[in-house]
Scaffold this active site. Structure first.
Site, PDB file in Angstrom:
ATOM      1  N   LEU A  33       0.835  -1.196   0.000  1.00 53.70           N
ATOM      2  CA  LEU A  33       0.000   0.000   0.000  1.00 53.70           C
ATOM      3  C   LEU A  33       0.876   1.254   0.000  1.00 53.70           C
ATOM      4  CD1 LEU A  33      -2.790   1.293   0.111  1.00 53.70           C
ATOM      5  CD2 LEU A  33      -2.665   1.177   2.607  1.00 53.70           C
ATOM      6  N   TYR A  34       1.984   1.198   0.719  1.00 51.95           N
ATOM      7  CA  TYR A  34       2.912   2.335   0.715  1.00 51.95           C
ATOM      8  C   TYR A  34       3.333   2.661  -0.713  1.00 51.95           C
ATOM      9  CZ  TYR A  34       7.376   4.798   1.102  1.00 51.95           C
ATOM     10  OH  TYR A  34       8.397   5.696   0.942  1.00 51.95           O
ATOM     11  N   ALA A  35       3.728   1.636  -1.467  1.00 53.80           N
ATOM     12  CA  ALA A  35       4.132   1.841  -2.858  1.00 53.80           C
ATOM     13  C   ALA A  35       2.976   2.399  -3.683  1.00 53.80           C
ATOM     14  CB  ALA A  35       4.618   0.528  -3.458  1.00 53.80           C
ATOM     15  N   THR A  63       0.496   4.281  -2.672  1.00 55.38           N
ATOM     16  CA  THR A  63       0.238   5.698  -2.381  1.00 55.38           C
ATOM     17  C   THR A  63       1.311   6.585  -3.016  1.00 55.38           C
ATOM     18  OG1 THR A  63       1.430   5.577  -0.253  1.00 55.38           O
ATOM     19  CG2 THR A  63      -0.958   5.197  -0.224  1.00 55.38           C
ATOM     20  N   LYS A  64       2.538   6.087  -3.087  1.00 51.88           N
ATOM     21  CA  LYS A  64       3.597   6.868  -3.739  1.00 51.88           C
ATOM     22  C   LYS A  64       3.371   6.931  -5.251  1.00 51.88           C
ATOM     23  CE  LYS A  64       6.223   8.391  -0.451  1.00 51.88           C
ATOM     24  NZ  LYS A  64       6.423   9.840  -0.253  1.00 51.88           N
TER      25      LYS A  64
END
Length: 480
Positions: A265-267, A269-270
């Site tokens: 999810l971090y990736a 959002t980026k």
């Protein structure tokens, strides 16, 4: 990060209870009572009013007494916290003549043709180093950070104290606070923004996914909205991530490779941030540069990174978990990372600011084509995590207790490798710090910060060894 909000307690019960009351009728077996007309006296009305007033006050008092109190802030441990509330001091008010004076003084440019830069996430790892570097060369620098407790807030306050000693003021506020951002842009005509504020970490997204959306998506949009409405519009350089390459199997990773298969999810959002940035460039003429960082490490680093908590656990005698990939494909089974030293990353950030073309909008409207750029910032030399542990053992002079396990499906990828040819060509970016040199600097800082007694012992041991290996003329000589 903004604390999560909950609905008002008891609201559902209150609305449901009123609907549940129904009139009831008693039947008197064909006997009908004559209608009775009752006219209440003023005394009766006053009695009822007093009764219901007392009931209301009693319910309010009971609600206040029985409602759970807000948890007291816990002492921040060295390991990362698993909540994302802003620190208590972040509720402090901002504004006023004295506050504006501090903001202007911090952002004042001290060199010819210098920049006035708003650095978001200034109390973070990269933000602190970048703000200090800009200040050293005479740029005006104002920091912004909400000091959330994802990890030790004491470490963040320590970074902010370092910046304060060099004349950089870090405003305690949230990147998603549109009113605060508008005020900052009104007080200071920033030429550039270095946007580093974000919710970092791949694995924590499994615990608190909404914090990533709030910081990395909503926070970015709030900043872009403030920037496009500013006059003049600043050029923006911001931190994306190497995580956007996700399941890409083509190495080394190039800016031209596909980034539509994120593994976390971090990736995601980026990657969403990169697409949103393109929209603001296209519609409003904002100059935007995305920097994809590859595994940054060094002094004052983040406690949730492997090199940091490996150091902590090795010194404490606790086992460390080293992941192996499941194998398959052409890659080795050992997890490898393109570890990039903080000083090299900062040089890339500064070069991106210096080469950023101007935004072309005014009054919120685009007046011409503005630059839109994306660069990898890495070291170009992937190192197996097992080798990282070997180096830490050597530097700490302590043997690690290793527990090797298969890598779980937690969003991590087995291998990263940066192709930085574009950044070399257009930014003059040339990383120069190998992992052993960088880790030596990190370990020295770590021991001085957390274990000064161990740092002193190592200094004495090094000094003693140096004296023993010197000849009479002071030159190095063999021990044999």
């Amino acid at each position: 990060m903004a604390p999560q909000l909950t609905g008002a307690p008891g609201s559902a019960a209150a609305s449901g209870g009123a609907a549940a009351v129904k009139p009831q009728f008693h039947h008197y077996h064909h006997h009908r009572l004559p209608p009775r007309h009752h006219h209440p006296s003023p005394t009766s009305l006053l009695s009822k009013l007093a009764f219901w007033s007392v009931c209301s006050l009693s319910l309010l008092l009971a609600f206040l007494l029985l409602s759970p109190a807000a948890p007291a802030p816990r002492a921040a441990p060295e390991s990362p916290r698993r909540s994302l509330h802003a620190s208590p001091s972040s509720t402090a008010s901002w504004g006023g003549a004295a506050w504006e004076k501090k903001v202007r003084a911090s952002a004042r440019v001290r060199r010819s043709m210098g920049h006035s830069v708003l650095v978001t996430g200034a109390a973070g790892f990269v933000g602190c180093h970048a703000a200090a570097a800009l200040r050293r060369r005479g740029d005006g620098v104002l920091g912004l950070d909400n000091f959330n407790d994802y990890y030790d807030t004491g470490l963040k306050r320590g970074r902010a104290a370092l910046l304060a000693r060099s004349g950089v003021y870090v405003v305690d506020g949230d990147i998603a606070d549109a009113e605060l951002l508008a005020k900052l842009f009104d007080v200071v005509p920033f030429t550039h923004v270095l946007h580093l504020a974000a919710q970092a970490g791949v694995r924590h997204a499994l615990v608190d996914p909404m914090s990533y959306v709030r910081a990395n998506v909503a926070g970015l949009v709030a900043l872009l909205e403030a920037a496009r409405a500013a006059n003049p519009q600043p050029a923006i350089v911001w931190a994306s991530s190497s995580s956007v390459y996700g399941l890409n199997s083509h190495v080394p990773f190039s800016e031209h490779d596909r980034t539509d298969r994120p593994a976390s999810l971090y990736a995601a959002t980026k990657k969403a941030g990169e697409e949103i940035a393109h929209v603001y460039n296209h519609i409003y003429g904002l100059s935007l540069t995305a920097l994809r960082f590859f595994t940054v490490y060094g002094p004052w680093g983040r406690p949730d990174m492997a090199y940091f908590f490996f150091t902590r656990d090795i010194l404490a005698g606790r086992p460390i978990t080293v992941y192996e990939s499941a194998g398959g494909g052409s890659h080795q089974t050992t997890i490898s990372r393109d570890f990039t030293y903080i000083d090299d990353i900062v040089k890339g950030c500064v070069a991106a600011l210096d080469t950023a073309g101007r935004s072309t909008g005014s009054g919120g409207k685009k007046r011409g084509t503005a630059p839109f750029r994306t660069y990898n910032l890495g070291n170009t030399s992937p190192v197996p995590v097992t080798q990282l542990v070997d180096l830490l053992e050597k530097l700490l002079k302590v043997k690690a207790v290793r527990k090797v396990v298969k890598m779980p499906r937690n969003g991590d990828v087995p291998y990263t490798h940066a192709n930085v040819s574009l950044a070399q060509r257009e930014l003059g970016y040339r990383p120069s710090t190998d992992l052993q040199t960088g880790l030596k600097k990190f370990v020295r800082w770590y021991l001085e910060y957390y274990h000064p007694e161990l740092a002193e012992k190592q200094k004495l041991r090094t000094s003693s060894n140096g004296k023993g290996s010197r000849g009479r003329n002071g030159s190095s000589s063999s021990a044999r």
